[in-house]
Write an enzyme that holds these catalytic residues in place. Structure first.
Site, PDB file in Angstrom:
ATOM      1  N   ASP A 195     -10.316   2.236  -6.943  1.00  0.00           N
ATOM      2  CA  ASP A 195     -11.697   2.037  -6.494  1.00  0.00           C
ATOM      3  C   ASP A 195     -11.689   2.219  -4.981  1.00  0.00           C
ATOM      4  O   ASP A 195     -11.133   1.407  -4.244  1.00  0.00           O
ATOM      5  CB  ASP A 195     -12.170   0.625  -6.886  1.00  0.00           C
ATOM      6  CG  ASP A 195     -13.639   0.395  -6.545  1.00  0.00           C
ATOM      7  OD1 ASP A 195     -14.147   1.036  -5.605  1.00  0.00           O
ATOM      8  OD2 ASP A 195     -14.282  -0.439  -7.208  1.00  0.00           O
ATOM      9  N   LYS A 217     -22.825   2.288  -2.028  1.00  0.00           N
ATOM     10  CA  LYS A 217     -22.323   1.844  -0.732  1.00  0.00           C
ATOM     11  C   LYS A 217     -22.253   3.027   0.250  1.00  0.00           C
ATOM     12  O   LYS A 217     -23.255   3.605   0.561  1.00  0.00           O
ATOM     13  CB  LYS A 217     -20.975   1.144  -0.929  1.00  0.00           C
ATOM     14  CG  LYS A 217     -20.963   0.140  -2.094  1.00  0.00           C
ATOM     15  CD  LYS A 217     -21.977  -0.965  -1.889  1.00  0.00           C
ATOM     16  CE  LYS A 217     -22.091  -2.006  -2.987  1.00  0.00           C
ATOM     17  NZ  LYS A 217     -21.696  -1.760  -4.322  1.00  0.00           N
ATOM     18  N   TYR A 249     -13.484  -6.367  -7.107  1.00  0.00           N
ATOM     19  CA  TYR A 249     -14.909  -6.700  -6.991  1.00  0.00           C
ATOM     20  C   TYR A 249     -15.290  -7.617  -8.165  1.00  0.00           C
ATOM     21  O   TYR A 249     -14.850  -7.381  -9.301  1.00  0.00           O
ATOM     22  CB  TYR A 249     -15.720  -5.398  -6.984  1.00  0.00           C
ATOM     23  CG  TYR A 249     -17.179  -5.590  -7.291  1.00  0.00           C
ATOM     24  CD1 TYR A 249     -17.989  -6.362  -6.442  1.00  0.00           C
ATOM     25  CD2 TYR A 249     -17.761  -5.027  -8.412  1.00  0.00           C
ATOM     26  CE1 TYR A 249     -19.333  -6.562  -6.729  1.00  0.00           C
ATOM     27  CE2 TYR A 249     -19.107  -5.217  -8.700  1.00  0.00           C
ATOM     28  CZ  TYR A 249     -19.881  -5.990  -7.855  1.00  0.00           C
ATOM     29  OH  TYR A 249     -21.200  -6.181  -8.152  1.00  0.00           O
ATOM     30  N   ARG A 290     -29.988  14.384 -19.639  1.00  0.00           N
ATOM     31  CA  ARG A 290     -28.921  13.372 -19.734  1.00  0.00           C
ATOM     32  C   ARG A 290     -27.549  14.041 -19.748  1.00  0.00           C
ATOM     33  O   ARG A 290     -26.605  13.557 -19.146  1.00  0.00           O
ATOM     34  CB  ARG A 290     -29.089  12.493 -20.985  1.00  0.00           C
ATOM     35  CG  ARG A 290     -27.833  11.653 -21.302  1.00  0.00           C
ATOM     36  CD  ARG A 290     -28.077  10.504 -22.271  1.00  0.00           C
ATOM     37  NE  ARG A 290     -28.908  10.854 -23.394  1.00  0.00           N
ATOM     38  CZ  ARG A 290     -28.499  11.599 -24.448  1.00  0.00           C
ATOM     39  NH1 ARG A 290     -27.254  12.054 -24.508  1.00  0.00           N
ATOM     40  NH2 ARG A 290     -29.329  11.879 -25.437  1.00  0.00           N
TER      41      ARG A 290
END
Ligand SMILES: Cc1ncc(COP(=O)(O)O)c(C=O)c1O
Length: 417
Positions: free
Chosen positions: A197, A222, A126, A74
């Protein structure tokens, strides 16, 4: 094979890996960096492609003395670290941190702010970012003001507690552009950090840090991964203080990607330049055809000269590219928009974007359904708006698909044409 031969082979591999680890040089071009950044040959086997390192834990020779640089997956692991190096190289950043989704990247950045902080955001972010700002960040004592014209409004919107400006350029789904440098200059004069972004452009078309942004974020889901088979996010930046704070939160919150997803996303990233060029070429052809159609009210595509902020695309995007995303208003209203998405054969009706395959959707009923109508329409997201993500198929086929669907819809709604 004698021990001597084995030793020599190991030494040769080690030599070549040392040479290879010098690649790519920072001055090398995008495509070379995309293929080689964060991609050392395996020092033990010489494997050209990194192995997937599934181990959750790493051996230590003494307490606090791990064999390598990793302790627990992690906190960090080889595949994530290599992917982060590659993204940092492509965004011209010193650091990148990867997350389990683009939304997790957003959440980590917002959680780095103290309660009572204020954020200024562009209105047409978004839908998931809007939801986080209004329903999650607000509950943690962070206030967000939305602006439809941030370059004009920013001075008036700044408060003593404003810590962050959040830009999406191009915005989703109206493809509105923001002049990053103009906003960053004002924000920096108040000591406010700027986040961009960059999901819609990808690091190939736009590098926000070079235009004055402090942090660039991506939904890796994306263009960076590009094959619609991984959900992941990333943030990249140069500042040491931002790095220390976000590195702490990446580990403390634990919204990290798996080694396998990191490996897949890294593989996808190696062809980003090829996919981004093809998507740009296809979107240009489709947007041009849409603009010439009598069944279309308006087309939003930053690569067209008719785009109101084309001048920003020219100075901010590689070669003035428009990218792979288009939105357009279809004649016939909401029903025509929905039918259009059922009438295409190559464009698949689905959410998401940036994959090799072309997709279409109706934002007002799908990705942006959570935003109240008045707010949505003020940002240009009408019920008749269709969003297209152009993939890397043949442009002639994509143009024929879109024109065929428009024609079919026009026949169903003749009175509205
Ligand atoms: C522009 C933009 N930013 C962020 C996100 C969130 O990314 P993810 O779905 O990977 O959480 C999306 C998702 O569609 C997006 O389109």
């Amino acid at each position: 094979m004698t021990q001597d031969t084995l030793n020599k082979q190991a030494a040769a591999v080690e030599d070549s890996s040392i040479e290879k680890s010098d690649l790519p040089k920072p001055q090398m071009k995008f495509a070379t960096r995309a293929v080689h950044a964060g991609s050392p040959h395996d020092p033990v086997t010489g494997a050209v492609i990194e192995p997937i390192s599934l181990s959750t834990t790493f051996a230590q020779t003494a307490v606090g003395a791990p064999v390598g640089v990793y302790e627990y997956s992690r906190s960090d692991n080889p595949n994530r670290s290599n992917f982060e190096k590659a993204v940092a190289s492509l965004e011209g950043a010193r650091y990148a941190l990867a997350y389990s989704s683009g939304s997790a990247a957003t959440a980590n950045i917002l959680q780095s702010l103290a309660p009572g902080s204020h954020v200024i955001s562009v209105s047409d972010v978004y839908g998931g970012t809007h939801r986080y700002f209004t329903q999650v960040a607000a509950a943690h004592g962070i206030a967000v003001t939305f602006s439809g014209s941030i370059e004009v409004d920013i001075n008036d919107l700044v408060r003593p507690e404003t810590k962050l400006v959040w830009i999406e350029t191009p915005s989703n789904p109206t493809l509105t552009l923001v002049d990053i440098r103009a906003v960053a200059e004002v924000a920096h004069s108040y000591g406010i950090k700027v986040v961009v972004d960059n999901t819609f452009m990808s690091p190939y078309v736009q590098n926000p840090l070079k235009h004055g942004a402090d942090i660039v974020v991506h939904s890796v889901t994306k263009y960076i991964n590009g094959h619609s088979d991984v959900v992941m996010g990333v943030a990249a930046f140069n500042d040491d203080t931002i790095y220390t704070r976000l590195l702490f939160l990446q580990n403390a919150i634990g919204a990290v990607p798996s080694p396998f997803d990191s490996w897949l996303a890294h593989r996808g990233l190696k062809t980003l330049h090829l996919r981004a060029r093809a998507a740009n070429e296809n979107a240009t052809a489709v947007a041009t055809a849409l603009e010439a159609s009598s069944h279309v009210i308006a087309v939003n595509y930053p690569g067209l000269n008719s785009h109101p902020q084309r001048y920003i695309a020219i100075k901010q995007h590689r070669n003035g590219m428009g990218g792979g995303m288009i939105s357009f208003r279809i004649k016939g209203g909401a029903e025509a928009a929905k039918r259009f998405c059922q009438k295409t054969n190559i464009f698949t009706l689905a959410e998401s974007l940036g994959g090799v395959e072309s997709l279409c959707e109706v934002p007002s009923s799908m990705t942006h359904a959570g935003i109240p109508r008045a707010e949505r329409e003020a940002a240009g997201v009408y019920d008749d708006l269709v969003r297209l993500s152009c993939g890397v198929e043949d442009s002639e086929d994509l143009v024929a698909d879109v024109l065929g669907a428009l024609e079919a819809v026009a026949q169903e709604f003749p009175s509205k044409q």
